[in-house]
Structures are given as structure tokens and as C-alpha cells.
Design a protein around this motif. Sequence first.
Motif, PDB file in Angstrom:
ATOM      1  N   TYR A 154      15.446  11.447  29.861  1.00 44.22           N
ATOM      2  CA  TYR A 154      15.392  10.321  30.796  1.00 44.22           C
ATOM      3  C   TYR A 154      14.764   9.127  30.093  1.00 44.22           C
ATOM      4  CZ  TYR A 154      16.240  14.014  34.171  1.00 44.22           C
ATOM      5  OH  TYR A 154      16.773  15.075  34.832  1.00 44.22           O
ATOM      6  N   SER A 155      15.385   7.943  30.239  1.00 44.55           N
ATOM      7  CA  SER A 155      14.870   6.731  29.599  1.00 44.55           C
ATOM      8  C   SER A 155      13.816   6.047  30.446  1.00 44.55           C
ATOM      9  CB  SER A 155      16.011   5.753  29.335  1.00 44.55           C
ATOM     10  OG  SER A 155      16.592   5.353  30.564  1.00 44.55           O
TER      11      SER A 155
ATOM     12  N   GLY B 109      23.052   5.102  31.847  1.00 48.02           N
ATOM     13  CA  GLY B 109      22.075   6.078  32.314  1.00 48.02           C
ATOM     14  C   GLY B 109      22.254   6.322  33.803  1.00 48.02           C
TER      15      GLY B 109
ATOM     16  N   THR C  71      19.024   9.304  38.722  1.00 45.64           N
ATOM     17  CA  THR C  71      19.104  10.508  39.546  1.00 45.64           C
ATOM     18  C   THR C  71      18.241  10.411  40.802  1.00 45.64           C
ATOM     19  OG1 THR C  71      17.364  11.598  38.271  1.00 45.64           O
ATOM     20  CG2 THR C  71      19.648  11.965  37.568  1.00 45.64           C
TER      21      THR C  71
ATOM     22  N   TRP D 296      13.429   9.129  35.884  1.00 52.12           N
ATOM     23  CA  TRP D 296      14.582   9.842  36.430  1.00 52.12           C
ATOM     24  C   TRP D 296      15.916   9.125  36.227  1.00 52.12           C
ATOM     25  CZ3 TRP D 296      12.613  14.109  35.876  1.00 52.12           C
ATOM     26  CH2 TRP D 296      11.330  14.416  36.298  1.00 52.12           C
ATOM     27  N   THR D 297      16.038   8.391  35.085  1.00 56.54           N
ATOM     28  CA  THR D 297      17.325   7.833  34.675  1.00 56.54           C
ATOM     29  C   THR D 297      17.818   8.642  33.483  1.00 56.54           C
ATOM     30  OG1 THR D 297      16.761   5.627  35.478  1.00 56.54           O
ATOM     31  CG2 THR D 297      18.537   5.772  33.863  1.00 56.54           C
ATOM     32  N   MET D 298      18.776   9.564  33.738  1.00 63.16           N
ATOM     33  CA  MET D 298      19.237  10.483  32.699  1.00 63.16           C
ATOM     34  C   MET D 298      20.192   9.795  31.737  1.00 63.16           C
ATOM     35  SD  MET D 298      21.321  14.107  32.962  1.00 63.16           S
ATOM     36  CE  MET D 298      20.306  14.721  34.268  1.00 63.16           C
TER      37      MET D 298
END
Length: 168
Positions: free
Chosen positions: A61-62, A82, A85, A65-67
Motif C-alpha cells: 500500500y502506498s 492504486g 481499498t 489502504w491504497t493497494m
Amino acid sequence: LAAGCAHMGEGSLEAPKVALGDQWVYESTDAAQRSYVLTAEVVRADSGGVVVKRGQAEATYSAPWTMVKSAVGQRLILIEPGLVTIPFPLQVGRTLKQDLTVSFAPGGKSRQDSVVTTVVGWEEVIVPAGKFRAMKVHRDEVNGTGTAAAVHRKGTYWYVPEVRSYVK
């Protein structure tokens, strides 16, 4: 825990702090009605992002919760820009629309996905870990947008501030 409780009103929920070693244990049932337990653990948390290991999979994740990457063995999935999520700040009525490029390795194939996430509102949920007041989030996605092989998926999730993740 007290900080999480401060957000239990109808306002917005900010992204939680995540640290190395944080764990979440999920009890679930598969399509054949077999129960299983899955543990998710933060194995890296630094300025470069957060890596969460779930069974054989690792997700990177950057931002909260951004995969951006998922890996299972030799299979690697890159997601640009990204996949958000959990759409923080969680605020009732907020809708987030995302257009993504998902690339697969080995093989080099890619596809376009579209995802619409809507924060629905507060609900009480009961899961094996107990009863929680949770923020209900609905996600509607199309994998392979604009192709004959497009797959439409819908999901509903319940985020609990004290747990700092979805519980269902």
C-alpha cells in the motif's frame, strides 16, 4: 481504543496509524461452507509504504489502504494509480470513482478496471470476534472494463474504527 471511540459519531473517520507487527485475524467460510482462519500482518511500515502479508499473499500500500501491488509466489499484480481499498476519510454519502490499470507478471498482460466505492452509513454487525458499530462501505467494480470478458463484482464491507480494518 479511546481515540477510535472519539470518531463514533456521524462525522468522518480518518485513516488509522498502522505499525509494523499490527495483526488482524479473520474467521471466514469459503464457497463450500468450510471454515478457515486468515491472519493479516503488517510486515513493513515506513515512508515507502505498508506491506501486509495474508497467508501466501503480500499486498503493498502506498498510502493508508491504497493497494499498488499484490504478490502471491511468482505472480505479481501492479495496480496504477492504486486501488483505494478503504476510502478515507470515511464520511456517510461519500463516493469515490477510480479508473485503474491492472498489470500481471509474468506474462505482461494488463486490463482496465473501474471501481465505485460508496460510504453507506453506520450499522451494527456481528462477527465471530463480537458485535461492533461499523461504517458500511459498498464497492462496485468492473474488471476488464469495455471487453467482452468483463467481470462485474459487488461487495459490501464493514469498517470498525477500534479494529482499524474491515471486520466483515
